[in-house]
Enzyme design. Structure first.
Site: not given
Length: 570
Positions: A145, A198-200
């Site tokens: 990030y 990915s985060e979900a």
């Protein structure tokens, strides 16, 4: 001459193989055929199933912690099983294929139009096995990030997520060329797809926000709680896998709420209620079992986990922790007057920072205050650990909030919700007065989202609960989750979510809090909210929200029994 010609051919072949600046080389071998999970934005209702399918593909083993799947470490994943391909298609027909690492759910490369792009520092395993029939090129930034936000010029807190943003991100990835030079649209698109894929897959909280935005064709920017989840997935995974069997963390998970206030989380139960974490990064595995159990008797044996990664093993032992214990009505377990004498009563008291509320959970199964053991006798007291039978000092903490004395099978109970009430041992009827939480003693204020992404709603005492569209700041949809397992009306915390009885199809209503078995609830990792007394779960009657009825029902796995808490309804 023939030899010279052959040598020239080999030199030219080697030079041509280098391609343009940024091109990658790899060993030309037959690549593995990796599994594929696709998502098309024109099918909004397929987003949830898409994430379930992705989770199934990346979870290669049966290692779990507190019933959550744990990804395999790199040392236990072969190259032929290392990646999952994720084709994404927008309504314009643009398609880009992501490559996701099953070890950590990271996006490591993407491909479209005969070209593929790898992040700076890509590995030979990635280059030799992914998109080998394309022109491979390396980006001048990494996939974390910090690097991506630096390319964009601002943080992801300012970057909208939703169907429009995902469609644009797919187009940005599809049309990108290394020669174009401008990496800002690409990095922005990568930030969108990483969070929406990915985060979900890591957090159902994030999945809910995105699924709602896709259903409503709306956009949102990530709140600070969501961003802190993304930044702390690794530390969450580590704390969960190193926790004592009751879910007590050895350390603290540091999160931020939507107003940027710090949230310190010290147990699995509160962390799950905040994040609905769905998949764990590998950190520690039990030596004696492939999972921690929530069963109080099985949990008597503290399982010592082992860290495996990078080709070595490191023992990762469960450690002692000192925490407060919150129970009925939010009162804390307290040593009467703080007197350090054998036989002194253990009681309820207002939670504070007093020394007489700090209990140490030892790995030998004892719970101690200043070295004296929480002890069972005719009542619950503190006593010198060496002068009472050892079995009178042993306790098992379960993730559902029960604290059990294994010898007797009885559980810690608060007979009344009043300051100074002496604690006792009683038969386990799964009542709220027998529910406890270790650490995180303050109630969590939240919305409860269920079927069709609608919010649990109340209208005061002696009325049913039902589902309505979620509305931010609507007080009838705000709930306080207490350490005793009760779900309380936030605007009047003397009122509890209550089942009328404990049989299938019994209605769920709002009644005065009485500490009973039909007022205690458990938020489970499978998405249900269960009543441990009835062994039934909350159910939207007949999957029909217009009936305005929430009932108890046997678990079916159907969507009308799926719930999630969120402090920020979409």
């Amino acid at each position: 001459m023939r030899v010279v010609t052959k040598l020239l051919y080999l030199v030219v072949l080697a030079i041509c193989g280098l391609g343009i600046h940024g091109a990658l080389t790899h060993t030309r071998v037959t690549p593995p055929v990796y599994p594929s999970v696709s998502f098309n934005l024109t099918g909004a209702d397929t987003y949830g199933p898409f994430l379930r399918a992705l989770q199934e593909k990346v979870i290669l083993g049966n290692h779990t912690a507190f019933d959550l799947p744990v990804l395999n470490p790199e040392s236990q994943v072969s190259d032929s099983n290392r990646f999952v391909l994720v084709p994404l298609t927008n309504p314009s027909g643009d398609t880009v294929t992501l490559a996701i690492d099953v070890v950590n759910l990271y996006v490591v490369a993407f491909s479209s139009n005969g070209r593929s792009y790898f992040f700076s520092g890509s590995t030979a395993v990635q280059r030799d096995n992914l998109f080998v029939d394309t022109t491979q090129e390396e980006l001048n930034f990494t996939g974390n990030y910090i690097s991506l936000e630096r390319q964009v010029g601002f943080g992801r807190v300012y970057i909208p997520l939703g169907p429009k943003s995902l469609a644009q991100a797919i187009s940005s990835l599809r049309t990108y060329t290394l020669s174009a030079g401008d990496t800002k649209p690409l990095a922005r698109g990568l930030l969108v797809v990483i969070q929406m894929v990915s985060e979900a897959a890591r957090f159902r909280y994030i999945e809910l926000r995105i699924r709602t935005s896709i259903t409503d064709a709306s956009e949102f920017t990530p709140d600070l709680l969501m961003l802190s989840m993304e930044n702390n997935w690794s530390s969450m995974s580590s704390e969960i896998q190193q926790a004592q069997p009751g879910g007590i963390f050895p350390g603290v998970v540091q999160l931020r709420d939507e107003r940027n206030n710090p949230i310190e989380v010290t147990n699995f139960r509160r962390l799950f209620e905040l994040t609905y974490i769905a998949v764990l990064l590998y950190g520690c595995a039990p030596v004696t079992s492939n999972s921690y159990t929530n069963n109080a008797i099985d949990a008597q044996i503290i399982k010592m986990p082992v860290f495996r990664g990078g080709g070595y093993e490191k023992v990762c032992s469960v450690v002692e922790v000192t925490r407060r214990i919150s129970g009925w009505d939010g009162l804390c377990v307290d040593v009467r007057d703080g007197h350090y004498i054998d036989g002194n009563t253990v009681q309820l008291g207002p939670c504070g920072n007093e020394c007489n509320q700090l209990w140490t959970f030892r790995t030998d199964g004892t719970i101690r205050w200043l070295g004296k053991c929480l002890t069972t006798s005719s009542s619950v007291m503190i006593y010198d650990c060496n002068t009472v039978p050892p079995e009178a000092t042993k306790w098992v903490v379960s993730t559902d909030g029960t604290i059990t004395n294994p010898r007797s099978g009885l559980v810690l109970t608060a007979p009344q919700a009043a300051e100074g009430t002496a604690l006792s041992l009683e038969n386990n009827i799964h009542a709220a007065r027998q529910g406890w939480t270790v650490g995180d003693v303050e109630p969590l204020v939240t919305f409860i989202v269920g079927y069709k992404q609608m919010c649990l709603t109340e209208n005061g005492e002696n009325n049913f609960v039902w589902l309505e569209d979620c509305v931010l700041n609507r007080v009838e949809q705000e709930w306080a989750l207490y350490g005793d397992g009760t779900i309380r009306v936030n605007s009047n915390r003397s009122l509890c979510v209550t089942s009328e009885d404990h049989e299938p199809s019994d209605l769920i209503v709002i009644l005065k809090c009485e500490g009973s078995g039909n007022q205690r609830w458990v938020f489970n990792t499978n998405g249900t909210i269960s009543n441990p007394n009835a062994k039934l779960v909350m159910d939207v009657a007949q999957s029909n929200v217009s009936l305005r009825k929430i009932i108890l029902y046997p678990p079916t796995g159907n969507p009308n029994q799926q719930w999630i808490t969120t402090t920020q309804p979409a």
